[in-house]
Design an enzyme around this catalytic site. Sequence first.
Site, PDB file in Angstrom:
ATOM      1  N   ARG A 198       0.828  -1.270   0.035  1.00  0.00           N
ATOM      2  CA  ARG A 198       0.110   0.170  -0.193  1.00  0.00           C
ATOM      3  C   ARG A 198       0.672   1.191   0.059  1.00  0.00           C
ATOM      4  O   ARG A 198       0.747   2.099   1.022  1.00  0.00           O
ATOM      5  CB  ARG A 198      -1.136   0.127   1.161  1.00  0.00           C
ATOM      6  CG  ARG A 198      -1.978  -1.187   1.238  1.00  0.00           C
ATOM      7  CD  ARG A 198      -2.752  -1.121   2.366  1.00  0.00           C
ATOM      8  NE  ARG A 198      -3.831  -2.111   2.283  1.00  0.00           N
ATOM      9  CZ  ARG A 198      -4.825  -2.332   3.269  1.00  0.00           C
ATOM     10  NH1 ARG A 198      -4.996  -1.380   4.187  1.00  0.00           N
ATOM     11  NH2 ARG A 198      -5.791  -3.446   3.161  1.00  0.00           N
ATOM     12  N   ASP A 268      15.259   0.363  -9.579  1.00  0.00           N
ATOM     13  CA  ASP A 268      16.535  -0.107  -9.479  1.00  0.00           C
ATOM     14  C   ASP A 268      16.246  -1.315  -8.607  1.00  0.00           C
ATOM     15  O   ASP A 268      16.093  -1.415  -7.503  1.00  0.00           O
ATOM     16  CB  ASP A 268      17.073   0.991  -8.644  1.00  0.00           C
ATOM     17  CG  ASP A 268      18.640   0.601  -8.248  1.00  0.00           C
ATOM     18  OD1 ASP A 268      19.211  -0.538  -8.528  1.00  0.00           O
ATOM     19  OD2 ASP A 268      19.502   1.619  -8.074  1.00  0.00           O
TER      20      ASP A 268
END
Length: 358
Positions: A198, A268
């Site tokens: 979330r 990344d």
Amino acid sequence: MLRLFLSTLACLVTLASGLAFPGAVGFGSVATGGSTPFVVTSLADSGTGTFRDAVSVSGRNITFAVSGYIVLSSPVSLSSSITINGQTAPGNGIGVMGREISASGKNNIIIRNFRIRQGNVDSDTGKSAFNMGKASNVILDHCSVEYGVWDSIDAVGTANVTVSNSIIAYPIGQQFGAHLETGPATWYRNLWVSGHNRQPLTKANTQYINNIVYNYQAAYTVANTGGLFSHDIIGNYFIAGPSTTSANDDYFQMNANQKVFASGNFLDSNKNGALDGSAANSVGSAVVLSSAWNSGSVGLATLSPQSAYTTVLASVGASPRDEVDSFVISVVQSLGTKGAIVTNQASTGVSNNGYGSL
């Protein structure tokens, strides 16, 4: 007297600009806040001149003559048409700890430069750090929301919301960042750190622009829902950390009911201590939009994800930056080598049982 003058002047500038404050963005920027000056003069939990006293009456523009933590013994409910100017606090700033702040069912709320840190000293595990369920016209800017128990931010049934330039980090309990339904909503230049999921969960038409998400297990989430929503996801950087089990959960539960414009986002995933990600604009089974659903979204996305990383880490959260936020920033700067999803704020190793000192 000077603080009262400046507060009143800021309110007049806000009214003239038609924004919650100069520079406010997104759907929550329509919030009008309050105009009647009120100065918080005590760090006590309740009584004359306290924060609880300040927010008990609608229409107030609240400034602070004290700095430090307000330790709450019970939840605090805000009134409608309130402005909370945490930046007016002297010294190291102002914050609350230990209980929920609620704007549930209220409207026209402006909160800036304010620290909301619930933590497990709250005995009610069903409460969130900040709850604005069924509220409307709410903007949080340069706030620091840490150690939420249920959610860091809970906004079910909420309309016209902006959360901008804020830290949402180290949720405990459910370990969830934010839950918003109804909308529309704007999430702009926020830093999300060490949340299980979330970040946010958004069942709403949404702008998600120039956010940084670090050490997640699931980041931008829609969940299995029948709702038909549109999402502009632009210029964000998702960075895996030690708790990230699948970096490709940067977009989570993006089902075919959703329409998504995803552009300029990076991931990344290698946890190697360097910012060296690559493009990440694949949004599951959602319908791919060729242009933003909201005409203002692209104009807000002024930063590349690499520039967003630098800008957000330099300026995000309540000012002046305190021990907790400095810790959060240092973890993100490790770029994959530090961080943990925790169940107790003391696990961070920050002083004062994890809360630090103001």
